[in-house]
Design a protein around this motif. Structure first.
Motif, short mmCIF file in Angstrom:
data_model
loop_
_atom_site.label_atom_id
_atom_site.label_comp_id
_atom_site.label_asym_id
_atom_site.label_seq_id
_atom_site.Cartn_x
_atom_site.Cartn_y
_atom_site.Cartn_z
N UNK A 73 14.40 -13.76 -2.49
CA UNK A 73 14.95 -13.46 -1.16
C UNK A 73 14.10 -12.43 -0.41
N UNK A 74 12.94 -12.08 -0.96
CA UNK A 74 12.13 -11.00 -0.39
C UNK A 74 10.79 -11.52 0.10
N UNK A 75 10.10 -10.63 0.78
CA UNK A 75 8.73 -10.84 1.22
C UNK A 75 7.86 -10.03 0.28
N UNK A 76 6.88 -10.67 -0.32
CA UNK A 76 6.03 -10.01 -1.30
C UNK A 76 4.66 -9.75 -0.70
N UNK A 77 4.22 -8.50 -0.75
CA UNK A 77 2.87 -8.15 -0.33
C UNK A 77 2.21 -7.38 -1.47
N UNK A 151 -7.21 -5.65 -10.51
CA UNK A 151 -6.59 -5.25 -9.24
C UNK A 151 -5.60 -4.10 -9.47
N UNK A 152 -4.81 -4.21 -10.53
CA UNK A 152 -3.88 -3.11 -10.85
C UNK A 152 -4.66 -1.84 -11.19
N UNK A 153 -5.72 -1.96 -11.99
CA UNK A 153 -6.52 -0.80 -12.40
C UNK A 153 -7.18 -0.12 -11.20
N UNK A 154 -7.46 -0.89 -10.15
CA UNK A 154 -8.09 -0.34 -8.95
C UNK A 154 -7.06 0.26 -7.98
N UNK A 155 -5.80 0.34 -8.41
CA UNK A 155 -4.78 0.97 -7.58
C UNK A 155 -3.86 -0.01 -6.87
N UNK A 156 -3.90 -1.27 -7.25
CA UNK A 156 -3.06 -2.27 -6.61
C UNK A 156 -1.58 -2.00 -6.80
N UNK A 157 -0.83 -2.24 -5.74
CA UNK A 157 0.62 -2.11 -5.77
C UNK A 157 1.23 -3.37 -5.21
N UNK A 158 2.35 -3.77 -5.79
CA UNK A 158 3.10 -4.91 -5.27
C UNK A 158 4.32 -4.34 -4.54
N UNK A 159 4.61 -4.89 -3.39
CA UNK A 159 5.72 -4.39 -2.56
C UNK A 159 6.62 -5.56 -2.20
N UNK A 160 7.91 -5.38 -2.49
CA UNK A 160 8.93 -6.35 -2.10
C UNK A 160 9.66 -5.79 -0.89
N UNK A 161 9.66 -6.54 0.21
CA UNK A 161 10.34 -6.15 1.44
C UNK A 161 11.51 -7.10 1.64
N UNK A 162 12.69 -6.54 1.83
CA UNK A 162 13.88 -7.35 2.08
C UNK A 162 14.35 -7.07 3.50
N UNK A 163 14.12 -8.02 4.43
CA UNK A 163 14.54 -7.80 5.82
C UNK A 163 16.05 -7.58 5.92
N UNK A 164 16.44 -6.66 6.78
CA UNK A 164 17.86 -6.37 6.99
C UNK A 164 18.45 -7.26 8.05
#
Length: 164
Positions: A73-77, A151-164
Motif C-alpha cells: 500500500x506504499x510508495x517505495x523509493x 548499495x547498502x554499504x554505500x549508504x543506501x536507504x529504502x523509504x516507504x511513503x504512505x500517502x495520507x
C-alpha cells in the motif's frame, strides 16, 4: 566507455555510489516542472514523484524528483544520496504524486536486510532506477545480490511513503 565502478559481469565495486547526471540540477528542475504539468504528470508520474525534503541543518525545503515503485500500500523509493538522510521515520513529508501534492507518512529502512530486500523490489519494478543506481539484472530480471549489498554499504536507504 567503460564504467570505472564496475567489475566483470556488470557488478559494481564495493563502496561505490550512484552518480548524478551531468547538469543534474537543470534536469531536476525540468522533471519537477513536467511533474506539475496536467496530462504529462500522469505519464511521468507512473515512475517519478517529487519529495519535498526539509534540510535538517539549513531548514530549507528541497524538492527532489525521484523514481518510485508501488510496494503493497506504499510508495517505495531508494537512494544513496545525502538528501535521503533528512527523512525520518514518523515525520511526515510532502510529496507530489501524479500531479497532486499531499502528505505522506515515512518509514526509513537503514538496516542491511531491509535495504537489500526493498532495493530488490525497486529493481524488479523500475528498470530506470536500476540503471541510475548501477544494479545489474540477470536474464530474468532479478537484481545482482552483490550490487544490492554494495548499495547498502554505500549508504543506501529504502523509504516507504504512505500517502495520507
Amino acid at each position: 566507455m567503460s564504467n570505472p565502478n564496475a567489475l566483470a559481469g556488470g557488478q559494481r565495486t564495493p563502496g561505490t555510489r550512484a552518480q548524478t547526471l551531468p547538469l543534474q540540477g537543470l534536469v531536476n528542475r525540468l522533471i519537477r516542472g513536467l511533474l506539475r504539468t496536467p496530462l504529462l504528470c500522469r505519464a511521468l508520474g507512473k515512475r517519478l514523484i517529487t519529495v519535498y525534503v526539509i534540510g535538517r541543518k539549513s531548514g530549507r525545503r528541497y524538492p527532489v524528483p525521484v523514481a518510485y515503485t508501488r510496494h503493497d500500500q506504499a510508495i517505495l523509493i531508494g537512494s544513496e544520496f545525502a538528501w535521503v538522510r533528512n527523512l525520518r521515520t514518523g515525520e511526515p513529508v510532502d510529496i507530489r504524486l501524479q500531479g497532486k501534492r499531499r502528505r505522506a507518512d515515512v518509514q526509513v529502512l537503514t538496516y542491511k536486510a531491509g535495504v537489500v530486500e526493498h532495493y530488490a523490489a525497486m529493481a524488479r519494478g523500475n528498470h530506470q532506477w536500476v540503471k541510475f543506481n548501477k544494479i545489474a539484472l540477470d536474464q530474468v530480471g532479478n537484481p545482482n545480490p552483490a550490487d544490492l549489498h554494495s548499495a547498502w554499504a554505500a549508504g543506501g536507504r529504502a523509504v516507504l511513503l504512505t500517502p495520507q
